[in-house]
Design a protein around this motif. Structure first.
Motif, PDB file in Angstrom:
ATOM      1  N   MET A   1      26.092  31.077  46.615  1.00  0.00           N
ATOM      2  CA  MET A   1      26.700  31.056  47.950  1.00  0.00           C
ATOM      3  C   MET A   1      27.390  29.727  48.248  1.00  0.00           C
ATOM      4  O   MET A   1      28.458  29.703  48.872  1.00  0.00           O
ATOM      5  CB  MET A   1      25.636  31.347  49.007  1.00  0.00           C
ATOM      6  N   ALA A   2      26.804  28.623  47.820  1.00  0.00           N
ATOM      7  CA  ALA A   2      27.393  27.318  48.123  1.00  0.00           C
ATOM      8  C   ALA A   2      28.778  27.184  47.501  1.00  0.00           C
ATOM      9  O   ALA A   2      29.689  26.600  48.096  1.00  0.00           O
ATOM     10  CB  ALA A   2      26.482  26.202  47.629  1.00  0.00           C
ATOM     11  N   ALA A   3      28.957  27.741  46.307  1.00  0.00           N
ATOM     12  CA  ALA A   3      30.245  27.641  45.620  1.00  0.00           C
ATOM     13  C   ALA A   3      31.217  28.730  46.045  1.00  0.00           C
ATOM     14  O   ALA A   3      32.421  28.500  46.133  1.00  0.00           O
ATOM     15  CB  ALA A   3      30.034  27.705  44.110  1.00  0.00           C
ATOM     16  N   LEU A   4      30.690  29.927  46.315  1.00  0.00           N
ATOM     17  CA  LEU A   4      31.560  31.073  46.561  1.00  0.00           C
ATOM     18  C   LEU A   4      31.720  31.411  48.036  1.00  0.00           C
ATOM     19  O   LEU A   4      32.687  32.079  48.408  1.00  0.00           O
ATOM     20  CB  LEU A   4      31.002  32.310  45.839  1.00  0.00           C
ATOM     21  N   SER A   5      30.769  31.030  48.858  1.00  0.00           N
ATOM     22  CA  SER A   5      30.672  31.369  50.285  1.00  0.00           C
ATOM     23  C   SER A   5      30.335  32.841  50.518  1.00  0.00           C
ATOM     24  O   SER A   5      30.189  33.279  51.653  1.00  0.00           O
ATOM     25  CB  SER A   5      31.954  30.997  51.065  1.00  0.00           C
ATOM     26  N   VAL A   6      30.198  33.610  49.444  1.00  0.00           N
ATOM     27  CA  VAL A   6      29.738  34.997  49.509  1.00  0.00           C
ATOM     28  C   VAL A   6      28.795  35.224  48.327  1.00  0.00           C
ATOM     29  O   VAL A   6      28.831  34.477  47.347  1.00  0.00           O
ATOM     30  CB  VAL A   6      30.905  36.012  49.435  1.00  0.00           C
ATOM     31  N   PRO A   7      27.935  36.249  48.390  1.00  0.00           N
ATOM     32  CA  PRO A   7      27.079  36.548  47.241  1.00  0.00           C
ATOM     33  C   PRO A   7      27.905  36.911  46.010  1.00  0.00           C
ATOM     34  O   PRO A   7      29.053  37.362  46.106  1.00  0.00           O
ATOM     35  CB  PRO A   7      26.244  37.746  47.728  1.00  0.00           C
ATOM     36  N   THR A   8      27.303  36.733  44.849  1.00  0.00           N
ATOM     37  CA  THR A   8      27.996  36.952  43.577  1.00  0.00           C
ATOM     38  C   THR A   8      28.643  38.326  43.493  1.00  0.00           C
ATOM     39  O   THR A   8      29.776  38.459  43.015  1.00  0.00           O
ATOM     40  CB  THR A   8      27.002  36.780  42.412  1.00  0.00           C
ATOM     41  N   ALA A   9      27.937  39.367  43.935  1.00  0.00           N
ATOM     42  CA  ALA A   9      28.450  40.727  43.793  1.00  0.00           C
ATOM     43  C   ALA A   9      29.800  40.908  44.482  1.00  0.00           C
ATOM     44  O   ALA A   9      30.682  41.615  43.976  1.00  0.00           O
ATOM     45  CB  ALA A   9      27.443  41.734  44.354  1.00  0.00           C
ATOM     46  N   PHE A  10      29.997  40.263  45.638  1.00  0.00           N
ATOM     47  CA  PHE A  10      31.264  40.395  46.360  1.00  0.00           C
ATOM     48  C   PHE A  10      32.393  39.710  45.587  1.00  0.00           C
ATOM     49  O   PHE A  10      33.512  40.229  45.525  1.00  0.00           O
ATOM     50  CB  PHE A  10      31.134  39.791  47.759  1.00  0.00           C
ATOM     51  N   ALA A  11      32.109  38.550  45.001  1.00  0.00           N
ATOM     52  CA  ALA A  11      33.129  37.853  44.219  1.00  0.00           C
ATOM     53  C   ALA A  11      33.497  38.640  42.968  1.00  0.00           C
ATOM     54  O   ALA A  11      34.677  38.727  42.589  1.00  0.00           O
ATOM     55  CB  ALA A  11      32.638  36.458  43.842  1.00  0.00           C
ATOM     56  N   ILE A  12      32.500  39.241  42.305  1.00  0.00           N
ATOM     57  CA  ILE A  12      32.769  40.053  41.116  1.00  0.00           C
ATOM     58  C   ILE A  12      33.622  41.262  41.493  1.00  0.00           C
ATOM     59  O   ILE A  12      34.606  41.591  40.813  1.00  0.00           O
ATOM     60  CB  ILE A  12      31.452  40.511  40.466  1.00  0.00           C
ATOM     61  N   ALA A  13      33.271  41.940  42.589  1.00  0.00           N
ATOM     62  CA  ALA A  13      34.043  43.112  43.021  1.00  0.00           C
ATOM     63  C   ALA A  13      35.478  42.725  43.331  1.00  0.00           C
ATOM     64  O   ALA A  13      36.430  43.424  42.956  1.00  0.00           O
ATOM     65  CB  ALA A  13      33.380  43.747  44.242  1.00  0.00           C
ATOM     66  N   SER A  14      35.655  41.591  44.001  1.00  0.00           N
ATOM     67  CA  SER A  14      37.000  41.136  44.360  1.00  0.00           C
ATOM     68  C   SER A  14      37.820  40.801  43.127  1.00  0.00           C
ATOM     69  O   SER A  14      38.988  41.220  42.997  1.00  0.00           O
ATOM     70  CB  SER A  14      36.891  39.910  45.273  1.00  0.00           C
ATOM     71  N   GLU A  15      37.235  40.055  42.197  1.00  0.00           N
ATOM     72  CA  GLU A  15      37.978  39.641  41.000  1.00  0.00           C
ATOM     73  C   GLU A  15      38.328  40.837  40.125  1.00  0.00           C
ATOM     74  O   GLU A  15      39.407  40.888  39.523  1.00  0.00           O
ATOM     75  CB  GLU A  15      37.170  38.613  40.213  1.00  0.00           C
TER      76      GLU A  15
END
Length: 358
Positions: free
Chosen positions: A219-233
């Protein structure tokens, strides 16, 4: 596969016991770290939960590594089919692989080594997938400093055995507990907008609560949980035609609720904003995972799904090309593993998510 040394044997025995301890995923990871660090001889580890159906990473936990660059790690994981990637290990039928072995001693040939591992002052990486009973429940990357030399065959063999037991422990903790009335009432989807670098731009009230529930070390690096960043990418890569049509990612909250994430480009541009919708998972989306979590074999899952749909023994036998006696044998095994004595109890347990005795 024989293990070398009493320490390795004790570690495996300890891992085998985890499935019956009622631990959460973070607790399983930390206990596994305690058991394995001395025998796998690693200096840092990054643990992940995963969507059991797709194997896509949904969270990260690491007490060793700075995750300041995790945004770039997400990009590399989604865009590059690198050597010894988690999907490649899973497709190979193995549970563990080392970067040094798969590159024949030339890890610098891989982008992950050049851009992540070497800059962080590590020399080799051992990756393991916690794949068991038809689901990938998590994975991990174990890193060691150059002075230790590359991982040896015995490390890889031990990690392969350990991964099965960690998978069983994670599988057991994915059997959902009974949900609260408030959780049952929370049925509306949640909406998140992520910017070009997958940072949080906007989130509605439900999404804000869900982001807090799913918060992980990234969260500190992405500002969202990992799953949301993976889905977006993955939505960005799909927009470039490098992935099939964007799929869904299942993610589990701490209270046992499952959500399905769907991501799409807001303006149709791969370098633009992405909208991620998190919807409560339907019974059709969760039942196969619950059945796998109870330890049912693939054939038992097929029988159980038809039983849950209300099919009688003869109907199941006809559809699955079995004899009624074989169906009954499968049902007995299903009832035993689920801790029930009848189809009615099985339906109640799967639908209500009652916690069995593992």
């Amino acid at each position: 596969m024989a293990l070398r040394g009493a320490s390795a044997q004790r570690a495996i025995e300890g891992l085998r016991e985890l499935a019956g301890m009622g631990l959460t995923a973070p607790e399983i990871f930390r206990r596994s770290d305690e058991l394995l660090r001395g025998v796998l001889e690693f200096d840092a580890v990054c643990w992940h939960t995963a969507d059991p159906a797709t194997g896509l990473v949904t969270s990260v936990l690491s007490d060793d590594l700075s995750l300041a660059g995790f945004r770039e790690a997400v990009r590399l994981e989604v865009w590059h089919e690198d050597a010894a990637s988690f999907p490649n290990i899973r497709r190979s039928g193995l549970r563990a692989e080392t970067l040094s072995r798969v590159t024949r001693g030339r890890p610098e040939r891989t982008i992950r080594f050049r851009e992540q591992i070497a800059p962080a002052s590590f020399g080799d990486e051992l990756r393991a997938v916690f794949d068991t009973q038809g689901g990938m429940w998590g994975c991990a990357a174990f890193l060691r400093v150059p002075d230790r030399g590359p991982y040896l065959g015995r490390h890889r063999d031990l990690a392969d055995i350990a991964a099965r037991h960690i998978g069983n422990a994670l599988r057991a903790c994915h059997i959902t507990p009974a949900r609260s009335a408030d959780a049952e009432a929370e049925q509306a989807p949640a909406m998140v907008i992520l910017g070009p670098s997958n940072g949080l731009v906007a989130a509605d009230d439900r999404a804000q609560r869900l982001l807090a529930e799913l918060a992980d070390d990234a969260m500190a690096a992405l500002s969202v949980p990992t799953a949301f960043a993976i889905a977006s990418e993955r939505a960005r890569r799909a927009a470039c035609g490098e992935l099939p049509a964007q799929g869904k990612i299942r993610v589990r909250a701490a209270d046992g609720r499952w959500f399905v994430l769907h991501a799409s480009l807001v303006e149709g541009l791969a370098d633009g904003c992405v909208g991620v919708v998190a919807s409560p998972a339907s019974p059709a989306e969760t039942m196969p995972m619950y059945l796998a979590a109870y330890g049912l074999t693939g054939r038992e899952q097929e029988v159980a799904l038809h039983a849950l749909r209300g099919c009688d023994t003869k109907e199941i036998a006809r559809v699955l090309a079995m004899t009624p006696y074989t169906v009954q044998d499968h049902l007995k095994a299903i009832f035993t593993k689920a801790g029930v004595t009848s189809r009615r109890e099985l339906i109640a347990r799967i639908v209500l998510g009652e916690q069995p005795t593992i």
